[in-house]
Scaffold this motif. Structure first.
Motif, short mmCIF file in Angstrom:
data_model
loop_
_atom_site.label_atom_id
_atom_site.label_comp_id
_atom_site.label_asym_id
_atom_site.label_seq_id
_atom_site.Cartn_x
_atom_site.Cartn_y
_atom_site.Cartn_z
N HIS A 1 0.81 -1.22 0.00
CA HIS A 1 0.00 0.00 0.00
C HIS A 1 0.84 1.27 0.00
N ILE B 1 0.93 -6.52 -4.97
CA ILE B 1 -0.34 -6.16 -4.33
C ILE B 1 -0.99 -7.43 -3.76
N VAL B 2 -1.45 -7.30 -2.57
CA VAL B 2 -1.96 -8.44 -1.80
C VAL B 2 -2.96 -9.29 -2.60
N HIS B 3 -3.84 -8.65 -3.36
CA HIS B 3 -4.86 -9.42 -4.09
C HIS B 3 -4.37 -9.93 -5.44
N ASP C 1 -8.40 -4.99 3.77
CA ASP C 1 -8.50 -4.19 2.54
C ASP C 1 -9.80 -4.61 1.88
N HIS D 1 -10.95 -4.66 -1.04
CA HIS D 1 -10.96 -5.37 -2.32
C HIS D 1 -10.54 -6.83 -2.22
N SER E 1 -3.17 -1.48 -10.06
CA SER E 1 -4.05 -1.83 -8.94
C SER E 1 -4.48 -3.29 -8.98
N CYS E 2 -5.12 -3.73 -7.90
CA CYS E 2 -5.59 -5.10 -7.83
C CYS E 2 -6.80 -5.32 -8.73
N CYS F 1 0.56 -0.69 -4.86
CA CYS F 1 -0.79 -0.11 -5.01
C CYS F 1 -0.73 1.24 -5.70
N CYS G 1 -3.52 3.94 -6.91
CA CYS G 1 -4.88 3.48 -6.55
C CYS G 1 -5.35 4.20 -5.31
N LEU G 2 -4.48 4.32 -4.32
CA LEU G 2 -4.87 5.08 -3.12
C LEU G 2 -3.89 6.20 -2.80
N ASN H 1 -10.03 1.27 -8.89
CA ASN H 1 -11.41 0.94 -8.51
C ASN H 1 -12.19 2.07 -7.85
N ARG I 1 -9.11 10.52 -3.81
CA ARG I 1 -8.59 9.16 -3.70
C ARG I 1 -7.20 9.04 -4.31
S1 SF4 Z 1 -7.67 -1.46 -3.81
FE1 SF4 Z 1 -5.88 -0.28 -4.29
S2 SF4 Z 1 -5.01 0.05 -2.27
FE2 SF4 Z 1 -6.38 -1.68 -2.01
S3 SF4 Z 1 -5.12 -3.50 -2.42
FE3 SF4 Z 1 -6.03 -2.87 -4.35
S4 SF4 Z 1 -4.48 -1.65 -5.32
FE4 SF4 Z 1 -3.99 -1.74 -3.16
#
Ligand code: SF4
Lengths: 466, 198
Positions: free
Chosen positions: A63, A107-109, A128, A130, A344-345, A405, A408-409, A427, A433
């Motif tokens: 992030h 990214i985690v996802h 998170d 998402h 992004s994810c 990320c 994205c944020l 997203n 944002r």
């Molecule tokens: S929504 Fe954005 S901030 Fe959250 S995990 Fe996905 S890429 Fe990262």
């Protein structure tokens, strides 16, 4: 009465039902990152609790990480501090950690699925929202708050009321130039940002049956944007083919055993949903958003609606258009764009870069646009190189950043400046944002590519793909 | 005990009649860099509350001394978007103990309940009445009665009841959190884990 896919996975994981309260739900896989975990670890420490199943938690830094010069020390002391906290906490409790620079970092996802951590019929949570992405595999996956991160660390369970069930069926075939992101933005535009609050969604129909895993992840990812706790797609051969052979996928006998369970994971014919919606996939156009929530999306050739034709109250709608600098009735096509963000994810996987490259191939980046191309993980980054996509991008005047990320944020330095317009494959188009005052237009990687080579909102179908 | 217990709250209210207030507005991402739960109230609604040069925006309600109190009244679909519990922390830390709206996003509602902020969902019509009463007279007090599950506009006596599960209600009234509960059934959880298909 038959059970839905959701019921099957949920009921399998209920440890205990609290009278007049939520269910105690066992969590198979827990993903953590640097931003929403440090306070949870502090809580754990102050209670003197331990991590019950460290092997079920996976940590990554994403992030708050830079997307250039990742080999150098992180400049922002607060960000560096969070990264250090994650490293120390995971080391102390014996949790696997793929930090900045690790070859599996990302990214985690994105990293959950690509390493086989995400599996059908599992319960998966992460701090998170998402986390819904992982539902693409027929898992129950949803975002949680930091108190819940602490719960999962210490007890591998959380307390959740069972949501209601919705099925969204999209039949027909998507037109050329229409991507899974458009399907997601279309559905949200129909339901509004709160239309699925209180529900868990199952996506069904021929459009999803024909969709790749990457595409299913994109749609499930955006489920939260219509208020749903999560979204899921029943696992099928596409799912099993994707999972097979990945780092944490079951192997040998374990695979066969898993398949026996996975094959049961579909809604029974007589299963009841609390709500059913059906859409015609052939009617979906490339989409773009014009406002400050993901429900404010339209087909790219449509005009911005009038206040009477939207769900928001007039004051809220006016505030939103005022922030964006747009007016009712305007056309989106032709609007000047300053930034393009692909990543992004939601759309930072290999398929997204393939789509982007397919359009920019043989063209040139528009001079007055800044373009940030941010792969979702190192694995994606490697694929981009190996498939020759990087060469196409370089030739067209683009550069690639490092995974995270990013915009994205906009927690790191990747911030869109105030007042500037960005076409983003992420997203959320909320106020600020992508940076204080930033104006975000959400769209697919193809619409992003069209903006990147023209400097304007452009219907990708009007540009010939090479 | 994780937070102060909640029983009956009588307070004036701060009106924020905007729909779809997302958690990025409640606390923007750039303020999520702390590793401790401290100081989030200062950045509550940061970009609505302050100009880029950090001077307060006079027209934002938190900067208007007319409206004060421990109850925040928001428009429909409050707390949508990011799962950041920091949003609930910022609200608590600023001094609110209760948020009233006609609709809440799920994760935000859970986060609030986990940290001792009571989310009270009322009908759209009653929400209008609250806004009207507070705008007509900013000293109007609301009574949020958790044991009775009612919210009353004290100046007019108008009252509506709200829902909360009996489990969460007793937690809030006693200031207990879920972790206390779960740690108590840990051996059941470990037994259960052995029966899972994966
Ligand atoms: S929504 Fe954005 S901030 Fe959250 S995990 Fe996905 S890429 Fe990262």
């Amino acid at each position: 009465m038959g059970k839905t896919l959701f019921d099957k996975v949920w009921d399998t994981h209920v440890v205990h039902r609290i009278e007049g309260g939520p269910d105690v739900l066992f969590i198979d896989r827990h993903l953590i990152h640097e931003v929403t975990s440090p306070v949870a670890f502090r809580g754990l420490k102050s209670r003197g609790a331990r991590v019950l199943y460290p092997e079920r938690t996976f940590a990554t830094a994403d992030h708050n990480t830079p997307t250039i010069n990742q080999d150098k020390p992180v400049a922002d002391p607060l960000s560096a501090n969070q990264l250090r906290a994650l490293e120390e906490n995971t080391a102390e409790y014996g949790i696997r950690h793929w930090g900045l620079g690790h070859h599996r970092n990302g990214i985690v996802h994105v990293i959950g699925p690509e390493n086989g951590i995400t599996q059908p019929g599992a319960t998966i949570v992460c701090g998170d929202s998402h986390t819904s992405t992982h539902g693409a595999f027929g898992a129950i996956a949803f975002g949680i708050g930091t108190s819940e991160v602490e719960m999962v660390l210490s007890t591998q369970c959380i307390l959740q009321p069972k949501p209601k069930k919705m099925r969204i069926t999209v039949n027909g075939t998507l037109s050329p130039g229409v991507l899974p992101k458009d399907v997601a933005l279309y559905i949200i535009s129909q339901l509004t940002t709160s239309g699925a609050t209180g529900y868990f969604v199952e996506y069904a129909g021929s459009v999803f049956e024909q969709m790749s895993m990457e595409g299913r992840m994109t749609v499930c990812n955006m489920s939260i944007e219509m208020g749903a706790r999560g979204g899921m797609v029943a696992p099928d051969q596409t799912t099993f083919d994707y999972i097979k052979g990945r780092e944490f996928s079951p192997k040998g006998e374990d695979w066969d055993k898993a398949m026996v369970y996975w094959e049961t994971l579909k809604s029974d014919d007589d299963a009841q949903f609390d709500k059913e919606l059906t859409f015609d996939g052939s009617k979906i156009e490339p989409m773009i958003t014009y406002g400050t929530n993901p429900g404010m999306g339209i087909g790219i050739t449509s005009d911005i609606p009038d206040a009477e034709h939207v769900e928001e109250a007039k004051a809220t709608f006016d505030k939103s258009l005022g922030y964006m600098g747009f007016n009712e009735g305007e056309t989106m096509v032709g609007k000047k764009i300053d930034y393009v963000f692909v990543g992004s994810c939601t759309n930072g996987r290999i398929e997204d870069f393939r789509a982007f490259a397919s359009l920019v191939k043989g063209k040139q980046k528009a001079d007055d646009v800044t373009v940030w191309l941010v792969p979702g993980s190192h694995v994606v980054e490697r694929q981009i190189r190996e498939e020759g996509i990087l060469d196409i991008l370089t030739e067209a005047g683009f550069t690639l950043r490092q995974p995270g990320c990013s915009a994205c944020l906009a927690m790191n330095d990747d911030k869109i400046p105030a007042g500037k317009y960005a076409v983003s494959t992420s997203n959320r188009n909320f106020e600020g944002r992508q940076g204080p005052g930033a104006r975000t237009l959400l769209a697919s990687p193809l619409v992003a590519a069209a903006a990147a080579v023209t400097g304007k909102v452009t219907d990708p179908r009007t540009l010939t793909q090479q | 005990m994780a937070y102060d217990s909640f029983n009956i709250l009588t307070s004036t209210a701060v009106p924020l009649p905007i729909e779809n207030v997302d958690t990025d507005q409640i606390i923007p991402a750039r303020f999520l860099k702390a590793t401790e739960r401290k100081g989030f109230g200062d950045n509550l609604f940061r970009d609505w509350r302050y100009n880029p040069d950090n001077t307060p925006k006079a027209d934002f309600v938190l900067n208007d001394p007319t409206y004060t109190g421990k109850i925040l009244v928001g428009g429909k679909n409050f707390g949508s978007g990011s799962s950041r519990e920091h949003a609930a922390w910022a609200i608590y830390d600023y001094g609110f103990r209760c948020v009233i709206s006609s609709f809440f996003a799920d994760i935000f509602r859970n986060n609030c309940l986990n940290i001792g902020v009571l989310p009270v969902q009322v009908s759209a019509a009653f929400l209008e009445k609250i806004f009207d009463a507070v705008y007509a007279d900013p000293t109007t007090e609301l009574e949020v009665n958790l044991p009775e599950q009612t919210v009353t506009i004290l100046s007019t006596g108008e009252k509506e009841s709200f829902n909360i599960t009996s489990y969460k209600k007793s937690n809030m009234m006693n200031g207990f959190d879920d972790i206390d509960y779960l740690l108590n059934i840990k051996s059941d959880i470990q037994e259960f884990a052995k029966t899972l298909p994966l």
